[in-house]
Design an enzyme around this catalytic site. Sequence first.
Site, short mmCIF file in Angstrom:
data_model
loop_
_atom_site.label_atom_id
_atom_site.label_comp_id
_atom_site.label_asym_id
_atom_site.label_seq_id
_atom_site.Cartn_x
_atom_site.Cartn_y
_atom_site.Cartn_z
N SER B 48 -25.74 -7.29 1.07
CA SER B 48 -24.11 -7.22 1.99
C SER B 48 -24.03 -9.29 1.36
CB SER B 48 -24.36 -7.34 3.59
OG SER B 48 -22.87 -6.41 4.43
N GLU B 49 -22.57 -9.10 1.52
CA GLU B 49 -22.19 -10.02 0.93
C GLU B 49 -21.83 -11.27 2.34
OE1 GLU B 49 -20.17 -7.52 0.72
OE2 GLU B 49 -17.96 -7.97 0.91
N ASN B 50 -22.26 -10.40 3.91
CA ASN B 50 -22.49 -11.63 4.32
C ASN B 50 -23.91 -12.19 4.84
OD1 ASN B 50 -22.74 -8.74 5.56
ND2 ASN B 50 -22.35 -9.80 7.46
N SER B 90 -25.93 -15.86 -0.08
CA SER B 90 -25.10 -14.97 -0.87
C SER B 90 -24.01 -15.02 -1.71
CB SER B 90 -24.21 -14.31 0.74
OG SER B 90 -24.35 -13.15 0.14
#
Lengths: 238, 224
Positions: B48-50, B90
């Site tokens: 998840s890019e966060n 990320s």
Amino acid sequence: MMNKITGSLDEAIADIHDGAVIHVGGFGLAGSPIDLLHALADKGTRDLTIVSNNAGVGRVGIARLLYNGQVSKIVCSFPRQQNSTVIDDLHREGKIELELVPQGTLAERIRAAGAGVGGFYTPTSVGTPLAEGKEHRVIDGKEYVLELPIHADFALIKAERGDRWGNLVYHKAQRNFGPPMCMAADTTIVQVRQVVDLGELDPEAIATPSIFVDRVVEVPDPLSERVLVAEEEKQANA
Amino acid sequence: MPEPLTRNQIAWRVGRDVPDGSFVNLGIGMPELVANFLPEDREIVFQSENGILGMGPRPEPGEEDEELVNAGKKLVTLLPGGSFFHHADSFAMIRGGHIDICVLGAFQISETGDLANWTTGNDALPGVGGAMDLVAGSKRVFIMTTHNTKGGDPKIVKECTLPLTGKGCVSTVYSDIAVIDFGPDGPIVREKLDGLEFDELQERTGVPLRLANDWQPLEAPALG
């Protein structure tokens, strides 16, 4: 003796001035320094430039600064969220300047500012409207766009634990923009749930080393975006 | 005209093409469904890019943690082996070519695999998020979409008329009626619904298609 612990939220943000550029950590509700933001809302500082992934929801956090008319420009990747009505209205009425930046480019521009890098070439956004007007360069047969650092006067960050030197440990996905933003501001102000004695933080787990932090303020029971927005909605429906 | 696939069935079909051991990023919305329909014998790690690798499903009541959300700001969990990292790392993962597959939605896909999926061009308030980084850096970009708009227009078009997310980035489109690979030879139909004539598929697509010699019927179990 080095002691970055600050007694109160108001004291921690006392020198944030009109016209300041501020990095605000957080991704949606996770890692959002709502207590610091609300102290800034109460202080009434104006003409701010806010750099953050989102633009807040309800009238909480960044959205409260926006609602109060304290922000003249916002730099972010995704201003639109469920219940982000304040930024929607300001943008439609032309009352705020919006710079839209792809999320990874935003993170790297902030990191570059903290790392002393004068810019970088990224493949992100090539061929899209967000690359228009920017320098392009082909490197090893692939096209890139030049992106420049985003430095700030202040950074407002939320972390889990901190010590008097300013070392920080984060909680889960709260970390998000914290480490790069802490590096990239003249003055980095952090709210932590708990201040601990020097030496108590596991050096292997410190995600932001002390050198990047200027002030630490303890907020043992931080405000919750989720709770505050739910309360607002309840009041609106009452 | 045979029955088109449902959203869940498209998600199931995408899942068949995610190899064991993949690191995968699922976009917000319809792509999130893919997590529900993966083959059980494969170990697949969600990014998840966060700032999460090894993202798990939504928490049980009482287990929620507001500091653990996914890219859609929904509460999630972390699986054993998972890790947290900051946003610059990320997107180093994403831009640096370490993500095997990202799955995204689409407004339009061009003949050469350009993607438009972030703005209709006249949004009150546009938002781009991580889409441009994901398509620039992921090894393969899978698109999940209905084949046509609600008004019946093709989503696969000669040139995108909407603002682009990325150029030449789409690997495969999984629609409700076909699976189409994009590459240097143009769009090639790998699967189409059983009983859907090629001419009819062509009719509903804005660019010339070729049917793979070894094309297969597009099938999925009843999933609702």
